[in-house]
Write an enzyme that holds these catalytic residues in place. Sequence first.
Site, PDB file in Angstrom:
ATOM      1  N   THR A 169       0.798  -1.217   0.000  1.00 41.11           N
ATOM      2  CA  THR A 169       0.000   0.000   0.000  1.00 41.11           C
ATOM      3  C   THR A 169       0.838   1.278   0.000  1.00 41.11           C
ATOM      4  O   THR A 169       2.001   1.251   0.373  1.00 41.11           O
ATOM      5  CB  THR A 169      -0.848  -0.051   1.288  1.00 41.11           C
ATOM      6  OG1 THR A 169      -1.511  -1.305   1.326  1.00 41.11           O
ATOM      7  CG2 THR A 169      -1.827   1.062   1.391  1.00 41.11           C
ATOM      8  N   HIS A 222      -0.143  -6.584   6.016  1.00 46.69           N
ATOM      9  CA  HIS A 222      -1.069  -7.667   5.690  1.00 46.69           C
ATOM     10  C   HIS A 222      -2.492  -7.243   6.047  1.00 46.69           C
ATOM     11  O   HIS A 222      -2.844  -7.104   7.224  1.00 46.69           O
ATOM     12  CB  HIS A 222      -0.678  -8.938   6.436  1.00 46.69           C
ATOM     13  CG  HIS A 222      -1.527 -10.105   6.074  1.00 46.69           C
ATOM     14  ND1 HIS A 222      -2.342 -10.732   6.972  1.00 46.69           N
ATOM     15  CD2 HIS A 222      -1.703 -10.745   4.887  1.00 46.69           C
ATOM     16  CE1 HIS A 222      -2.988 -11.720   6.368  1.00 46.69           C
ATOM     17  NE2 HIS A 222      -2.619 -11.754   5.107  1.00 46.69           N
TER      18      HIS A 222
END
Length: 310
Positions: A169, A222
């Site tokens: 991200t 995660h």
Amino acid sequence: MKPVIVVHGGAWAIPDDMAKASVDGVKSAATAGFLAMKRGGSALDAVELAVRALEDNPTFDAGHGAVLNTNGEVELDSIIMDGRTLAAGAVSSVKNIANPVSLARAVMEKTDHIMLTDRGANMFAESVGIPTVPTDALVTECERKEWEKAKKYAVGVKELFNSQWGHDTVGAVARDCSGNVACATSTGGIRNKMVARVGDSPIIGSGGYADNLSGAVSCTGHGESILKVTLARLILFHVEQGKGAPEAIEVSLRYMGDRVQGGGGAIVVSRTGEWAAKFTTERMAWAAVEREVLWYGLNPKEEFKETLTQ
């Protein structure tokens, strides 16, 4: 008040051949967001601008450079949040929008909703004039090769995240001259994810959160683990309990690791302007600008600084 911005490019096992590009990318994005605030822009403007820069950079897993799902498709998620009003906008599973963070902001400002997904998000984008691009334009040749490799060896998504085959991200947090904070997070997810899988990034309190009463956070790592502990809100909870920004992240990441065995990272800026960037993965590219000084890092317990050049 002095403006502050912190940017990250994802917490994962960034390989050496991507290290410089990753650091250069976050430094450039943080500088752009900071200068926007110096010119009178809001924290909201700054985080959108910074994340757009990362979405446009194929080094990162957001917009251009996004990873592919099991069907070889791009599915993008993003969130933006205004700490002044707690207004937020998010999109998930959008396939042909180069800058999903701007679509998320449009959801926030032009609808009565917070999140739109898939086909509905695209219909809304068309209605407000946000352009689409061919999906292939968002996929790099390198990603095609890595996706084929992952398919060939049937590597699971968690194993991908913990290897140099993973990707992650991008995000930004900022506090502007008026003391308002904001956050933005954007991602293409984890390579080889199931079709329509949505991780933490577009979820309020998990991938990001912003509140003028405490601060702003953008998370990375995660996604399923981050969702289970609502990591962004957990970090701000510790800030509200009196912990400094670095300790609030460290305590929260340690809890996530102990409780659900998840790795990741986060950036935070508190309402007082204190900032931090911490992670439990091998690397996380990050950069911060305050008082004309640019701070940046990639490896744990290692940071550098230089005078900002405009």
